[in-house]
Write an enzyme that holds these catalytic residues in place. Structure first.
Site, PDB file in Angstrom:
ATOM      1  N   ASP A   1      14.533   8.572 -53.224  1.00 21.80           N
ATOM      2  CA  ASP A   1      13.715   9.183 -54.272  1.00 21.80           C
ATOM      3  C   ASP A   1      14.174   8.755 -55.660  1.00 21.80           C
ATOM      4  O   ASP A   1      13.408   8.797 -56.615  1.00 21.80           O
ATOM      5  CB  ASP A   1      13.799  10.717 -54.188  1.00 21.80           C
ATOM      6  CG  ASP A   1      13.314  11.252 -52.854  1.00 21.80           C
ATOM      7  OD1 ASP A   1      12.798  10.457 -52.049  1.00 21.80           O
ATOM      8  OD2 ASP A   1      13.456  12.468 -52.608  1.00 21.80           O
TER       9      ASP A   1
ATOM     10  N   ASP B   1       9.073   9.088 -59.181  1.00 24.21           N
ATOM     11  CA  ASP B   1      10.154   9.092 -58.198  1.00 24.21           C
ATOM     12  C   ASP B   1      10.089   7.723 -57.511  1.00 24.21           C
ATOM     13  O   ASP B   1       8.993   7.206 -57.222  1.00 24.21           O
ATOM     14  CB  ASP B   1       9.957  10.189 -57.147  1.00 24.21           C
ATOM     15  CG  ASP B   1      10.398  11.563 -57.637  1.00 24.21           C
ATOM     16  OD1 ASP B   1      10.716  11.723 -58.827  1.00 24.21           O
ATOM     17  OD2 ASP B   1      10.407  12.502 -56.806  1.00 24.21           O
TER      18      ASP B   1
ATOM     19  N   HIS C   1       5.658  11.034 -52.652  1.00 19.86           N
ATOM     20  CA  HIS C   1       6.356   9.947 -51.955  1.00 19.86           C
ATOM     21  C   HIS C   1       5.439   9.287 -50.921  1.00 19.86           C
ATOM     22  O   HIS C   1       4.862   9.958 -50.075  1.00 19.86           O
ATOM     23  CB  HIS C   1       7.659  10.420 -51.321  1.00 19.86           C
ATOM     24  CG  HIS C   1       8.535  11.111 -52.331  1.00 19.86           C
ATOM     25  ND1 HIS C   1       9.550  11.960 -51.995  1.00 19.86           N
ATOM     26  CD2 HIS C   1       8.517  11.059 -53.701  1.00 19.86           C
ATOM     27  CE1 HIS C   1      10.139  12.404 -53.109  1.00 19.86           C
ATOM     28  NE2 HIS C   1       9.509  11.880 -54.152  1.00 19.86           N
TER      29      HIS C   1
ATOM     30  N   ASP D   1       6.189   7.226 -48.534  1.00 17.93           N
ATOM     31  CA  ASP D   1       6.758   6.760 -47.261  1.00 17.93           C
ATOM     32  C   ASP D   1       6.510   7.676 -46.063  1.00 17.93           C
ATOM     33  O   ASP D   1       7.156   7.531 -45.023  1.00 17.93           O
ATOM     34  CB  ASP D   1       8.250   6.404 -47.418  1.00 17.93           C
ATOM     35  CG  ASP D   1       9.083   7.501 -48.056  1.00 17.93           C
ATOM     36  OD1 ASP D   1       8.517   8.553 -48.394  1.00 17.93           O
ATOM     37  OD2 ASP D   1      10.298   7.299 -48.222  1.00 17.93           O
TER      38      ASP D   1
ATOM     39  N   CYS E   1      13.657   8.111 -46.322  1.00 12.43           N
ATOM     40  CA  CYS E   1      14.040   8.907 -47.500  1.00 12.43           C
ATOM     41  C   CYS E   1      15.549   8.972 -47.674  1.00 12.43           C
ATOM     42  O   CYS E   1      16.051   8.954 -48.801  1.00 12.43           O
ATOM     43  CB  CYS E   1      13.560  10.348 -47.361  1.00 12.43           C
ATOM     44  SG  CYS E   1      11.795  10.553 -47.275  1.00 12.43           S
TER      45      CYS E   1
HETATM   46  N1  ABU Z   1       9.747  13.049 -49.111  1.00 13.06           N
HETATM   47  C1  ABU Z   1       8.666  12.568 -48.353  1.00 13.06           C
HETATM   48  C2  ABU Z   1       7.667  13.681 -48.089  1.00 13.06           C
HETATM   49  C3  ABU Z   1       6.290  13.188 -47.902  1.00 13.06           C
HETATM   50  C4  ABU Z   1       5.402  14.123 -47.118  1.00 13.06           C
HETATM   51  O1  ABU Z   1       5.717  15.279 -46.933  1.00 13.06           O
HETATM   52  O2  ABU Z   1       4.383  13.711 -46.621  1.00 13.06           O
END
Ligand code: ABU
Length: 380
Positions: A116, A202, A253, A255, A361
């Site tokens: 992040d 981020d 995020h 990913d 992450c």
């Molecule tokens: N830190 C990634 C979280 C993404 C999501 O909850 O889809």
């Protein structure tokens, strides 16, 4: 010769994409972790039918920290077995309050998710500005490591993106109160809990495809942040493309949404399709988008204090274009990736979910083999 050809490829810091053979990596730690506080950029909620109950504050229980650390250590072991050099963050006390001229917050968060905070682009390490008060100083646990690379090799570039004020004015508090119908009405506005005034992103909202980087607009990345990154990288011929996933009403995020696995193959989230038209960037250059299967847990079954979605199932880590590490319970995903020709390694990682991340992450890749290439059919 282009500028990119002249960039060093044998530098101690060198990573151009998410999949080339991994050589060196930082893995996060749960030591010192606290519950994330309620603040303008985040309204943590319990799960599993306990949403209305107060969210805890202060340090996370020791057994929760120990469980996550055991799993993180398992990842370290696996990476070392594959000849990857692994480094760990310095311990930091996240229970301290922060007071700045513009904001205060009762405690900080944790160093479980370096992804992040930091991104490697070629031989440059970029520290993200971040978007939440409790994460303002989250670069600190990595500073000894970053300074070490910078001293070791004069080709390493080290950049800290401008720190935002995190003043109340930077946030759109009413975002948290919008009923679902309002969110659906606004889903193509891409306006979330942060305003567009200050530069913020981020690092985990970005995904690297050689000389192209895609980055999603989200609750943690605004258009000013994307513009800063675009201007910062353009002189070196690196192109930054904003992408959007309108059905993700609380995006944070990329990913768990859009995960490149090797040249030509992207794992996509069936509940968060990319904005119509933006898929052209990939499809026109021959990339295949493959939907991930439903995760092994529902959102309600995720750990009670985890603020991420069930799609942590997709948060896989590539060791090379042929080998990927997945959480051990995601059997349908293992089968899908095997069918796509990947070797799938599995480890337990659900204890880390509590801290908002899974394998991608909880890591930051410092060195991968390979160099910058034009992989999306665009050249400067
Ligand atoms: N830190 C990634 C979280 C993404 C999501 O909850 O889809």
């Amino acid at each position: 010769m282009t500028l990119l050809d002249s960039m060093p490829t044998d530098c101690v810091v060198s990573a151009w994409n998410e999949w080339d053979r991994l050589r060196e990596m930082v893995v996060g730690t749960a030591v010192g972790a606290n519950y994330e506080p309620t603040e303008p950029g985040s309204r943590p909620q319990r799960r599993g039918g306990r949403e209305g109950n107060p969210f805890p504050t202060g340090p996370k229980p020791q057994h929760v920290i120990d469980q996550a650390n055991e799993e993180l250590q398992g990842l370290v072991q696996l990476l070392q077995d594959w000849d990857v050099v692994v480094r760990r963050p310095s311990p930091v006390d996240f229970s301290t309050q922060l007071v700045s001229p513009d904001f205060s917050v009762e405690n900080q968060y944790c160093a479980v998710c370096p992804r992040d905070v930091l991104i490697t682009v070629g031989s440059e390490i970029i520290e993200a500005p971040m978007s939440r008060r409790a994460r303002f100083f989250e670069y600190l646990p990595y500073r000894d490591i970053v300074r070490g690379y910078w001293k070791q090799d004069q080709n390493v570039r080290w950049t800290a993106a401008p720190k935002p004020s995190m003043h109340d004015r930077m946030y759109r508090q009413e975002f948290w109160e919008w009923p679902l119908v309002e969110r659906h009405k606004r889903m193509h506005d891409f306006e979330f809990c942060v305003t567009q005034e200050e530069v913020l992103f981020d690092a985990a909202d970005a995904s690297r495809f050689g000389n192209d980087i895609i980055i999603q607009e989200s609750m943690t990345t605004n258009r000013a942040g994307i513009e800063w990154l675009r201007r910062h990288l353009q002189d070196r011929g690196i192109r930054v493309h904003a992408v959007h996933f309108p059905l993700d009403l609380f995006p944070s995020h990329i990913d768990c949404t859009f995960v490149p696995l090797r040249p030509g193959l992207i794992l996509t989230n069936p509940e968060r399709p990319i904005l119509e038209g933006e898929d052209k960037l990939f499809l026109d250059s021959g990339w295949k988008l493959v939907d991930a299967p439903q995760p092994s847990l529902t959102n309600d079954q995720m750990p009670e204090f985890c603020q991420s979605s069930k799609w942590l199932s997709m948060n896989v880590l590539s060791l090379s274009p042929d080998v990927v590490i997945c959480e051990e319970n995601e059997h349908e995903l293992h089968e899908l990736l095997s069918r796509e020709g990947l070797e799938v390694l599995t480890i337990p990682f659900r204890g880390v979910y509590e801290f908002g991340g899974s394998l991608h992450c909880a890591t930051w890749d410092v060195r991968r083999e390979g160099k910058g290439e034009d992989l999306l059919g665009i050249s400067s």
